[in-house]
Scaffold this motif. Structure first.
Motif, PDB file in Angstrom:
ATOM      1  N   VAL A 265      -8.594   4.920  14.863  1.00  0.00           N
ATOM      2  CA  VAL A 265      -7.241   4.770  14.332  1.00  0.00           C
ATOM      3  C   VAL A 265      -6.675   6.127  13.916  1.00  0.00           C
ATOM      4  O   VAL A 265      -5.479   6.389  14.103  1.00  0.00           O
ATOM      5  N   LYS A 266      -7.510   6.988  13.381  1.00  0.00           N
ATOM      6  CA  LYS A 266      -7.028   8.303  12.961  1.00  0.00           C
ATOM      7  C   LYS A 266      -6.581   9.162  14.141  1.00  0.00           C
ATOM      8  O   LYS A 266      -5.734  10.029  14.008  1.00  0.00           O
ATOM      9  N   GLY A 267      -7.172   8.928  15.318  1.00  0.00           N
ATOM     10  CA  GLY A 267      -6.841   9.739  16.477  1.00  0.00           C
ATOM     11  C   GLY A 267      -7.880  10.784  16.787  1.00  0.00           C
ATOM     12  O   GLY A 267      -7.607  11.727  17.528  1.00  0.00           O
ATOM     13  N   CYS A 268      -9.080  10.615  16.211  1.00  0.00           N
ATOM     14  CA  CYS A 268     -10.151  11.591  16.427  1.00  0.00           C
ATOM     15  C   CYS A 268     -11.147  11.132  17.496  1.00  0.00           C
ATOM     16  O   CYS A 268     -12.052  11.887  17.841  1.00  0.00           O
ATOM     17  N   ALA A 269     -11.007   9.920  17.993  1.00  0.00           N
ATOM     18  CA  ALA A 269     -11.893   9.444  19.052  1.00  0.00           C
ATOM     19  C   ALA A 269     -11.432  10.003  20.398  1.00  0.00           C
ATOM     20  O   ALA A 269     -10.408  10.704  20.493  1.00  0.00           O
TER      21      ALA A 269
ATOM     22  N   LEU B 241       0.815  -1.228   0.000  1.00  0.00           N
ATOM     23  CA  LEU B 241       0.000   0.000   0.000  1.00  0.00           C
ATOM     24  C   LEU B 241       0.843   1.269   0.000  1.00  0.00           C
ATOM     25  O   LEU B 241       0.298   2.370   0.140  1.00  0.00           O
ATOM     26  N   ASN B 242       2.182   1.133  -0.109  1.00  0.00           N
ATOM     27  CA  ASN B 242       3.040   2.320  -0.183  1.00  0.00           C
ATOM     28  C   ASN B 242       2.686   3.130  -1.420  1.00  0.00           C
ATOM     29  O   ASN B 242       2.626   2.603  -2.535  1.00  0.00           O
ATOM     30  N   GLY B 243       2.474   4.414  -1.211  1.00  0.00           N
ATOM     31  CA  GLY B 243       2.062   5.291  -2.300  1.00  0.00           C
ATOM     32  C   GLY B 243       0.561   5.439  -2.412  1.00  0.00           C
ATOM     33  O   GLY B 243       0.085   6.351  -3.095  1.00  0.00           O
ATOM     34  N   ALA B 244      -0.191   4.532  -1.766  1.00  0.00           N
ATOM     35  CA  ALA B 244      -1.649   4.634  -1.785  1.00  0.00           C
ATOM     36  C   ALA B 244      -2.109   5.661  -0.756  1.00  0.00           C
ATOM     37  O   ALA B 244      -1.352   6.050   0.137  1.00  0.00           O
ATOM     38  N   PRO B 245      -3.343   6.128  -0.836  1.00  0.00           N
ATOM     39  CA  PRO B 245      -3.854   7.073   0.179  1.00  0.00           C
ATOM     40  C   PRO B 245      -3.767   6.468   1.578  1.00  0.00           C
ATOM     41  O   PRO B 245      -3.889   5.251   1.761  1.00  0.00           O
ATOM     42  N   VAL B 246      -3.551   7.323   2.575  1.00  0.00           N
ATOM     43  CA  VAL B 246      -3.380   6.844   3.936  1.00  0.00           C
ATOM     44  C   VAL B 246      -4.635   6.154   4.449  1.00  0.00           C
ATOM     45  O   VAL B 246      -4.581   5.306   5.343  1.00  0.00           O
ATOM     46  N   GLU B 247      -5.799   6.494   3.861  1.00  0.00           N
ATOM     47  CA  GLU B 247      -7.041   5.849   4.302  1.00  0.00           C
ATOM     48  C   GLU B 247      -7.019   4.347   4.065  1.00  0.00           C
ATOM     49  O   GLU B 247      -7.680   3.579   4.775  1.00  0.00           O
ATOM     50  N   ALA B 248      -6.248   3.894   3.061  1.00  0.00           N
ATOM     51  CA  ALA B 248      -6.181   2.454   2.787  1.00  0.00           C
ATOM     52  C   ALA B 248      -5.508   1.723   3.944  1.00  0.00           C
ATOM     53  O   ALA B 248      -5.972   0.663   4.389  1.00  0.00           O
ATOM     54  N   LYS B 249      -4.410   2.290   4.463  1.00  0.00           N
ATOM     55  CA  LYS B 249      -3.751   1.673   5.614  1.00  0.00           C
ATOM     56  C   LYS B 249      -4.644   1.733   6.844  1.00  0.00           C
ATOM     57  O   LYS B 249      -4.699   0.801   7.650  1.00  0.00           O
TER      58      LYS B 249
ATOM     59  N   LYS C 258      -9.610  -3.092  10.214  1.00  0.00           N
ATOM     60  CA  LYS C 258     -10.022  -4.468   9.956  1.00  0.00           C
ATOM     61  C   LYS C 258      -9.332  -5.424  10.925  1.00  0.00           C
ATOM     62  O   LYS C 258      -9.968  -6.331  11.493  1.00  0.00           O
ATOM     63  N   LEU C 259      -8.015  -5.223  11.136  1.00  0.00           N
ATOM     64  CA  LEU C 259      -7.292  -6.079  12.077  1.00  0.00           C
ATOM     65  C   LEU C 259      -7.821  -5.895  13.498  1.00  0.00           C
ATOM     66  O   LEU C 259      -8.012  -6.864  14.238  1.00  0.00           O
ATOM     67  N   GLY C 260      -8.063  -4.642  13.898  1.00  0.00           N
ATOM     68  CA  GLY C 260      -8.605  -4.395  15.232  1.00  0.00           C
ATOM     69  C   GLY C 260      -9.964  -5.042  15.430  1.00  0.00           C
ATOM     70  O   GLY C 260     -10.275  -5.565  16.507  1.00  0.00           O
ATOM     71  N   HIS C 261     -10.784  -5.028  14.374  1.00  0.00           N
ATOM     72  CA  HIS C 261     -12.101  -5.677  14.469  1.00  0.00           C
ATOM     73  C   HIS C 261     -11.951  -7.192  14.559  1.00  0.00           C
ATOM     74  O   HIS C 261     -12.694  -7.854  15.305  1.00  0.00           O
ATOM     75  N   GLU C 262     -10.996  -7.751  13.806  1.00  0.00           N
ATOM     76  CA  GLU C 262     -10.771  -9.192  13.874  1.00  0.00           C
ATOM     77  C   GLU C 262     -10.294  -9.615  15.258  1.00  0.00           C
ATOM     78  O   GLU C 262     -10.601 -10.718  15.718  1.00  0.00           O
ATOM     79  N   LEU C 263      -9.560  -8.734  15.928  1.00  0.00           N
ATOM     80  CA  LEU C 263      -9.105  -9.015  17.281  1.00  0.00           C
ATOM     81  C   LEU C 263     -10.153  -8.637  18.327  1.00  0.00           C
ATOM     82  O   LEU C 263      -9.889  -8.721  19.529  1.00  0.00           O
ATOM     83  N   MET C 264     -11.337  -8.172  17.846  1.00  0.00           N
ATOM     84  CA  MET C 264     -12.453  -7.767  18.732  1.00  0.00           C
ATOM     85  C   MET C 264     -12.055  -6.616  19.655  1.00  0.00           C
ATOM     86  O   MET C 264     -12.439  -6.571  20.815  1.00  0.00           O
ATOM     87  N   LEU C 265     -11.270  -5.674  19.098  1.00  0.00           N
ATOM     88  CA  LEU C 265     -10.861  -4.506  19.871  1.00  0.00           C
ATOM     89  C   LEU C 265     -11.590  -3.239  19.441  1.00  0.00           C
ATOM     90  O   LEU C 265     -11.481  -2.222  20.129  1.00  0.00           O
ATOM     91  N   CYS C 266     -12.287  -3.266  18.295  1.00  0.00           N
ATOM     92  CA  CYS C 266     -13.000  -2.080  17.826  1.00  0.00           C
ATOM     93  C   CYS C 266     -14.099  -2.506  16.878  1.00  0.00           C
ATOM     94  O   CYS C 266     -14.192  -3.677  16.489  1.00  0.00           O
ATOM     95  N   ALA C 267     -14.930  -1.542  16.476  1.00  0.00           N
ATOM     96  CA  ALA C 267     -16.014  -1.792  15.524  1.00  0.00           C
ATOM     97  C   ALA C 267     -15.448  -1.844  14.100  1.00  0.00           C
ATOM     98  O   ALA C 267     -14.361  -1.327  13.830  1.00  0.00           O
ATOM     99  N   PRO C 268     -16.184  -2.444  13.142  1.00  0.00           N
ATOM    100  CA  PRO C 268     -15.661  -2.560  11.775  1.00  0.00           C
ATOM    101  C   PRO C 268     -15.551  -1.230  11.048  1.00  0.00           C
ATOM    102  O   PRO C 268     -14.879  -1.151  10.015  1.00  0.00           O
ATOM    103  N   ASP C 269     -16.197  -0.183  11.538  1.00  0.00           N
ATOM    104  CA  ASP C 269     -16.142   1.126  10.870  1.00  0.00           C
ATOM    105  C   ASP C 269     -15.563   2.201  11.782  1.00  0.00           C
ATOM    106  O   ASP C 269     -15.905   3.379  11.663  1.00  0.00           O
ATOM    107  N   ASP C 270     -14.671   1.816  12.676  1.00  0.00           N
ATOM    108  CA  ASP C 270     -14.138   2.744  13.679  1.00  0.00           C
ATOM    109  C   ASP C 270     -12.862   3.420  13.180  1.00  0.00           C
ATOM    110  O   ASP C 270     -11.798   3.332  13.796  1.00  0.00           O
ATOM    111  N   GLN C 271     -12.967   4.123  12.041  1.00  0.00           N
ATOM    112  CA  GLN C 271     -11.791   4.800  11.494  1.00  0.00           C
ATOM    113  C   GLN C 271     -11.303   5.936  12.388  1.00  0.00           C
ATOM    114  O   GLN C 271     -10.100   6.203  12.465  1.00  0.00           O
TER     115      GLN C 271
END
Length: 339
Positions: free
Chosen positions: A118-122, A88-96, A102-115
């Motif tokens: 990760v961004k730091g706005c929560a 994903l290098n060179g792709a928009p930061v939203e992709a990362k 997705k990984l956090g949701h798989e680990l049951m640490l956050c919701a599937p749409d909790d961007q």
């Protein structure tokens, strides 16, 4: 690192420091920062900050440096994420960001749409909780990977020491002297019996001879068992991730349930019924007590009692009649005064 420290100096990004005066949030930030240091996060090398406010800004304020720290956490929890991030290098930061969510949701640490998390706005509390749980997972994996080699090395050291001691004992002159003494230590009456046994009695102990082989065999079996256990653990983790991605992931992404507006009404009715039940129980107790009091009155109606410390003795019924007359006289006098 010096630029990162300057960027997160006190006062920077004040809009996101929602709980700046809350000492518990600062304490949580210090704990997350300590875990990063203990795990030797390479992004903290050369970064020397100790102020709680500065560390809070570093971990809870949106920035490229903060996303790099989260990316490092994700690759430590799931090493296969490294290849995904590289692609994903060179792709928009939203992709990362989406991959981290997705990984956090798989680990049951956050919701599937909790961007926002990760961004730091929560909220800072939610961000620090997410980071702390992610680092706990990293520590658990690190302990699991390091414990097996440690046990293996300790066992190999003990086996080597035991093997050396056995070899030294079996090859010692003292053992040879004990097995083949110059003078027969047994009593005279037992010597003919022992001599008839010949070389069979003088042979070496088969248990002592095979001790080294048994130790080596046990060491080999333990190493094979530990290796199989570790391989099985890795296979179970991979199997769970694959099953979750292919089958369980979609089933777990349900929307939040809709709450019916009648909920408060049902709660109010429940509280009212509870109060009514308690009131009925109180009435039942009062009724029972009144019945007991009436029984006591009936039993004492004819028994003479001394009232008010005076010498007059009368029954309860007579005393009640006297009080009733006094009350009637008092009430009549009040009515006359009003007239």
């Amino acid at each position: 690192m010096a630029e990162a420290a300057a960027a997160f100096a006190p006062g920077f990004g004040g809009d996101y420091c929602e709980d700046e005066g809350d000492s518990r949030v600062f304490k949580a930030a210090l704990e997350v920062f300590r875990k990063l240091k203990d795990l030797k996060c390479p992004l903290l090398e050369g970064l020397y900050i100790t102020e709680p406010n500065t560390i809070h800004e570093l971990l809870c304020t949106p920035s490229k440096y903060r996303l790099e720290i989260l990316e490092w956490m994700c690759t430590r929890v799931c090493p296969s994420m490294q290849d995904k991030f590289s692609s994903l290098n060179g792709a928009p930061v939203e992709a990362k960001i989406q991959e981290m969510v997705k990984l956090g949701h798989e680990l049951m640490l956050c919701a599937p749409d909790d961007q926002d998390l990760v961004k730091g706005c929560a909220s800072p509390r939610k961000q620090l909780q997410f980071m702390g749980q992610m680092l706990d997972a990293v520590q658990s994996l690190a302990v699991g990977c390091s414990s097996y080699p440690s046990v293996k090395e300790d066992f190999e050291d003990d086996a080597e020491k035991n093997e050396g001691l056995l070899e030294e004992f079996l090859s010692s002159v003292q053992l040879e002297m004990l097995l083949n003494p110059e003078s027969d230590p047994w009593p005279v009456d037992m010597q003919p019996v022992l001599k008839n046994q010949g070389d069979d009695w003088q042979g070496a102990d088969p248990v002592a001879q095979s001790e080294t082989e048994k130790v080596a065999e046990l060491a080999r079996q333990l190493q094979e068992g530990a290796a199989k256990l570790w391989a099985l653990r890795a296979e179970l983790v991979l199997a769970f991730i694959q099953v979750y991605d292919n089958e369980l992931g979609e089933c777990c992404q349900h929307p939040d349930p809709n709450l019916h507006p009648c909920g408060p009404i049902v709660q109010a009715v429940y509280q009212t019924l509870t109060s009514c039940s308690q009131l009925l129980k109180a009435v039942e107790e009062v009724t029972g007590t009144s019945a007991e009091a009436m029984d006591a009155v009936k039993r004492q109606e004819k028994e003479p009692i001394c009232w008010d410390g005076s010498s007059s003795v009368m029954s309860l019924a007579t005393k009640l009649e006297e009080l009733t007359r006094k009350y009637q006289v008092f009430n009549d006098s009040l009515n006359e005064g009003k007239g």
